[in-house]
Enzyme design. Sequence first.
Site, PDB file in Angstrom:
ATOM      1  CG  ASP A  38     -19.124   4.064   5.747  1.00  0.00           C
ATOM      2  OD1 ASP A  38     -19.614   2.980   6.136  1.00  0.00           O
ATOM      3  OD2 ASP A  38     -17.971   4.161   5.294  1.00  0.00           O
ATOM      4  CE  LYS A  60     -17.243   8.879  -0.305  1.00  0.00           C
ATOM      5  NZ  LYS A  60     -16.676   8.648   1.033  1.00  0.00           N
ATOM      6  CG  MET A 175     -19.317  -0.809  -3.568  1.00  0.00           C
ATOM      7  SD  MET A 175     -18.015   0.416  -3.328  1.00  0.00           S
ATOM      8  CE  MET A 175     -16.581  -0.446  -4.016  1.00  0.00           C
TER       9      MET A 175
END
Length: 255
Positions: A38, A60, A175
């Site tokens: 990713d 993502k 996050m």
Amino acid sequence: MSGNYGKVYLVGSGPGDPELLTLKARRLIDSAEVVIYDQLPGKAILDSMPESAEKIDVGKYAGNHTMTQSEINEVLVRKAKEGKMVVRLKGGDPYVFGRGGEEAEVLVAEGIEFEVVPGITSAIAVPAYAGIPVTHRESTSMVTFITGHEDPTKEESGLDWKTLAKFNGTIVIFMGVKMLRRNTEELMKYGKDPKTPVAVIERGTRPDQRVTVGTLESIADLAEERKVKAPAITVVGDVVNLHGILGEQLTGAEF
């Protein structure tokens, strides 16, 4: 386990500085037949993947998930069953909010051999590069890691904000950019001092690292003004004050 299957390595790439890759991670990336990655490892590390490897982007991105987690699991299983040596490359450490544990469970269920390769977690390294030790003898002897972005399918939050507000140690939030205002408001709602220092560190350990420092009551506004974007680590606690004393660390070694 089938002798015809390949092997999957769940590899942590660290926080982004390519010199923080472990020797084992570097060796496995260079030897991989398939790299499933990713965006979190960062451009420098992704650019170093071998030309000979099949590269599969499963990142993502904001508003655009290349693959769901179930689809990622399916790719891991399929490539391993093709007999390939597979590296699942993740930012930080695979088992620290990296969903590596979920992927490992699937591999076990499918009878596929796997190995986890720990990486330097961004929870420690990113604040360190920003001049913020997550523990300090004169400030705190405790640290806790939480996610600022929980599974949206969960009926209730797994975060106990009331307990976190009373926690006298350092809180490191992964996050948490999108939910920064909600997170800080939750802490203040349950009694945490609005003047508690907070730092948001974008792209930590990389050449374009940027640090925004404020307090619980001001950091959300500051982040909006500065257009703070993920990936970022948020640090809450008195250790943030050391940023002004210790300064920031340049990425990469200088000889």
